[in-house]
Design a protein around this motif. Structure first.
Motif, mmCIF file in Angstrom:
data_model
loop_
_atom_site.group_PDB
_atom_site.id
_atom_site.type_symbol
_atom_site.label_atom_id
_atom_site.label_comp_id
_atom_site.label_asym_id
_atom_site.label_seq_id
_atom_site.Cartn_x
_atom_site.Cartn_y
_atom_site.Cartn_z
ATOM 1 N N ALA A 50 50.162 32.327 -11.656
ATOM 2 C CA ALA A 50 49.570 31.150 -12.308
ATOM 3 C C ALA A 50 48.832 30.293 -11.283
ATOM 4 C CB ALA A 50 50.656 30.353 -13.018
ATOM 5 N N CYS A 51 47.747 30.836 -10.753
ATOM 6 C CA CYS A 51 46.854 30.115 -9.838
ATOM 7 C C CYS A 51 45.641 29.704 -10.656
ATOM 8 C CB CYS A 51 46.445 31.043 -8.694
ATOM 9 S SG CYS A 51 44.946 30.533 -7.827
ATOM 10 N N ILE A 52 45.220 28.446 -10.531
ATOM 11 C CA ILE A 52 44.124 27.970 -11.383
ATOM 12 C C ILE A 52 42.762 28.147 -10.720
ATOM 13 C CG2 ILE A 52 45.654 26.395 -12.631
ATOM 14 C CD1 ILE A 52 44.298 24.089 -11.047
ATOM 15 N N ARG A 53 42.729 28.802 -9.565
ATOM 16 C CA ARG A 53 41.474 29.147 -8.858
ATOM 17 C C ARG A 53 40.661 27.924 -8.451
ATOM 18 N NH1 ARG A 53 44.159 33.169 -11.921
ATOM 19 N NH2 ARG A 53 43.108 35.160 -11.736
ATOM 20 N N CYS A 54 41.328 26.790 -8.279
ATOM 21 C CA CYS A 54 40.600 25.557 -7.947
ATOM 22 C C CYS A 54 40.044 25.587 -6.533
ATOM 23 C CB CYS A 54 41.522 24.359 -8.097
ATOM 24 S SG CYS A 54 42.948 24.431 -6.980
ATOM 25 N N GLY A 55 40.670 26.380 -5.639
ATOM 26 C CA GLY A 55 40.161 26.495 -4.273
ATOM 27 C C GLY A 55 40.509 25.321 -3.368
ATOM 28 N N GLN A 56 41.413 24.442 -3.801
ATOM 29 C CA GLN A 56 41.781 23.324 -2.924
ATOM 30 C C GLN A 56 42.473 23.830 -1.665
ATOM 31 O OE1 GLN A 56 40.920 20.000 -3.172
ATOM 32 N NE2 GLN A 56 39.593 20.900 -4.716
ATOM 33 N N CYS A 57 43.141 24.999 -1.769
ATOM 34 C CA CYS A 57 43.779 25.584 -0.583
ATOM 35 C C CYS A 57 42.716 25.988 0.447
ATOM 36 C CB CYS A 57 44.644 26.777 -0.985
ATOM 37 S SG CYS A 57 43.861 27.879 -2.171
ATOM 38 N N ILE A 58 41.537 26.397 -0.040
ATOM 39 C CA ILE A 58 40.452 26.784 0.883
ATOM 40 C C ILE A 58 40.038 25.573 1.714
ATOM 41 C CG2 ILE A 58 38.054 27.587 1.018
ATOM 42 C CD1 ILE A 58 38.500 29.024 -1.651
ATOM 43 N N VAL A 99 49.030 21.255 -0.675
ATOM 44 C CA VAL A 99 47.979 20.786 -1.587
ATOM 45 C C VAL A 99 48.193 21.402 -2.965
ATOM 46 C CG1 VAL A 99 46.146 22.507 -1.142
ATOM 47 C CG2 VAL A 99 45.537 20.184 -1.726
ATOM 48 N N CYS A 100 48.614 22.676 -3.005
ATOM 49 C CA CYS A 100 48.815 23.353 -4.292
ATOM 50 C C CYS A 100 49.959 22.692 -5.068
ATOM 51 C CB CYS A 100 49.105 24.832 -4.049
ATOM 52 S SG CYS A 100 49.053 25.826 -5.538
ATOM 53 N N ALA A 101 51.012 22.292 -4.355
ATOM 54 C CA ALA A 101 52.165 21.682 -5.032
ATOM 55 C C ALA A 101 51.952 20.183 -5.262
ATOM 56 C CB ALA A 101 53.417 21.910 -4.196
HETATM 57 S S1 SF4 Z 1 43.396 28.098 -5.708
HETATM 58 FE FE1 SF4 Z 1 44.876 27.626 -4.095
HETATM 59 S S2 SF4 Z 1 45.408 25.437 -4.405
HETATM 60 FE FE2 SF4 Z 1 44.390 26.141 -6.294
HETATM 61 S S3 SF4 Z 1 46.071 26.806 -7.613
HETATM 62 FE FE3 SF4 Z 1 45.411 28.651 -6.514
HETATM 63 S S4 SF4 Z 1 46.719 28.775 -4.699
HETATM 64 FE FE4 SF4 Z 1 46.912 26.668 -5.543
#
Ligand code: SF4
Ligand code: SF4
Ligand code: FES
Length: 554
Positions: A178-186, A145-147
């Protein structure tokens, strides 16, 4: 094509996977690394079936003409269970709510660990997103999902064989890459190995502190998703129950971030018109989404001047609570604790940015609010519908559509048209930028000039739109698929159709609003009359605007 499914001859669409074919025919196949929104990588081998006597992964295999598919032999049942046991040394059901993996344990018949854990990892306590590799089963959904969906590539697999694990690059903590903290991985982790950095403890302490005046402000998309945590169907609007629940949790006042969104529109529409008239930097790009802002700061330094300077709606309202409201109510702002209820993990990071000079003290995600309501033993479904506190609780339909992709542009154009022409737009619904298409576009004439606008949702779509940005004057980007209705702090969903239902709920809230344009909001008018003067005034710039910076990707 014709196949035999468990001995029964059927006609199927040969372009579909065996998994889809089985599910369409009412056969349950357990899956773990598969997610309907992601490319099937077939890592876990929990979805095994037999095709012509050979074990194959149903999620990634298509049928052959005349193939005999078996889904329930003893060999399959044993192989699925063994694969699950090899991945899961320690079932963690019961420790975390609603884990997808708990259903799969039941489906494969696994009750306890068979193999010992090989390695211990130190949990990675990031600024907004927390990872615990000890729970991770290497299904790879977070990596994909992150990629593939977010286009960020913050995490990947490292090492080989039994040492294989998932890590931010170069084994740094997530907060340092460089993680955008979107939380889609959660949202995509089936075992709860990734979660939001919880602010619950701080909020509970504040609620128990008699010297504090604790105020909640609720984001637009919460009302379209919170009900799912209490067994309600996706898309049920629970605005009134959310307000009632927050009051019963002990919050002194419950305000509506939709009003903050109306303020954002007043400022952002004015900023757009100023740039168009005075030859400012175009396209102007929205800044409501802290996930997108981080993406720009890491990867697109040349866009710094394109970004609107407007703070996001909850940051605007947080500031107004501690200035405008505190003064009117005669409360010392130092006593006020502002808690934002957000669909978003990135907002946890946003409120700690020094340049934000944030009025927000804590950010609870939808899921954290669900936990708080359960902790307080509140029967959410039976609550009456209550109204937001009127001091900062009146909002418009333009504010609520911020929760869906395309909503910020649509709301801004409703007001920009009035500001530019003095006349109200007749058709205020911009169907061309509604819906789940990755990139949408349209145009409108303002001040005699054709203004082309576009929006993207999901980081990978954002990258595609930015590659063609010069075609447009105004761009909206939301980092999460679907916008905030699909935010990383929202209830976990497996069926992408759930995002559509939440989106429909948002638009129905707009349609049923008495006021649908931000400039019609009587509280917004009052705030300008009594404190700010007019949009983009010196005072408005001081309280409601900010700036961004270049960040190193490494
Ligand atoms: S929060 Fe998770 S999905 Fe979003 S950029 Fe960071 S590691 Fe990737
Ligand atoms: S789209 Fe919404 S939920 Fe997702 S990162 Fe942006 S603001 Fe947060
Ligand atoms: S779900 Fe098919 S291999 Fe994992």
């Amino acid at each position: 094509m014709k196949i035999k499914l468990n001995g029964k001859g059927i006609e199927v669409d040969g372009s579909k996977s065996l998994l889809d074919i089985c599910r369409e025919n009412g056969i349950t196949i357990p899956t773990l690394c598969y997610h309907a929104s992601l490319f099937p990588e077939a890592r876990c081998r929990v979805c095994l079936v037999e095709m012509d006597g050979k074990l194959v992964t149903a999620c990634s295999t298509k049928p052959r003409e005349g193939a005999a598919i078996v889904t329930n032999s003893e060999r399959i049942v044993k192989a699925r269970k063994l694969n699950m046991e090899l991945m899961m040394p320690e079932p963690s059901c019961g420790l975390v709510d609603d884990l997808e993996v708990c259903e799969i344990y039941a489906e494969v018949g696994m009750r306890k660990a068979r193999f010992p854990k090989i390695k211990e990892y130190k949990p990675d306590l990031g600024a907004a997103v927390v990872r615990d590799d000890n729970k991770c089963i290497n299904c790879g959904r977070c990596v994909r999902v992150c990629a593939d969906v977010q286009g960020v590539f913050a995490i990947d697999f490292a090492s080989r064989a039994h040492n294989e694990h998932i890590t931010p690059y170069w084994e740094h903590p997530l907060a340092d890459v460089a993680c955008i903290r979107c939380g889609q991985c959660i949202l995509n982790c089936p075992v709860g190995a990734i979660s939001e950095c919880s602010h619950l403890e701080g909020v509970v302490d504040a609620l128990n502190d008699r010297n504090k005046y604790v105020v909640a402000q609720v984001a637009p998309s919460i009302r379209a998703a919170l009900g799912e945590l209490f067994g309600m169907p996706a898309g049920t609007l629970v605005t009134g129950k959310t307000v009632a629940a927050l009051r019963r949790c002990g919050f002194e006042k419950v305000f509506d971030v939709d009003l903050g969104a109306d303020m954002t529109i007043m400022e952002e529409a004015s900023e757009l018109l100023r740039r168009v008239e005075k030859g400012g930097k175009l396209p102007m790009i929205t800044t409501c989404c802290p996930g997108w802002i981080l993406m720009m700061e890491f990867f697109y330094h040349d866009l710094l001047k394109n970004m609107s300077t407007c703070k996001s709606p909850h940051e605007m309202l947080g500031m107004l609570i501690k200035t405008y409201y505190a003064k009117k109510a005669g409360i010392d702002p130092k006593k006020i604790v502002v808690v934002s209820i957000m669909p978003c993990t990135a907002k946890k990071f946003e409120s700690t940015r020094p340049e934000m000079k944030s009025g927000v003290d804590y950010v609870l995600t939808t899921k954290e609010l669900g936990k708080l309501i359960k902790m307080k033993d509140i029967d959410f479904a039976s609550l009456p519908d209550e109204e937001f506190d009127p001091a900062l609780g009146i909002s418009t339909g333009a504010g609520v559509i911020f929760g869906a992709t395309g909503g910020v542009i649509e709301a801004a154009l409703r007001t920009a048209h009035k500001f530019a022409t003095g006349k109200e737009l007749e058709n205020i619904e911009f169907s061309e930028i509604r819906g789940m298409k990755g990139i949408k576009e349209g145009s409108i004439t303002l001040k005699g000039k054709k203004i082309k606008f576009a929006c993207a949702h999901g980081g990978a779509n954002a990258r595609k739109l930015i590659a063609q940005k010069d075609k447009y004057h105004f761009i909206e980007i939301m980092a999460c698929p679907g916008g905030c209705i699909g935010g990383g702090g929202q209830p976990v969903y497996r069926d992408p159709g759930i995002l559509r239902k939440r989106t429909e709920a948002i638009y129905s809230a707009d349609r049923s609003s008495k006021l649908r344009r931000s400039h019609e909001n009587p509280i917004v008018k009052k705030i300008y009359e009594e404190m700010l003067g007019k949009p983009l005034s010196k005072k408005a710039e001081e309280l409601l605007h900010t700036h961004y910076m270049k960040r190193s990707r490494f």
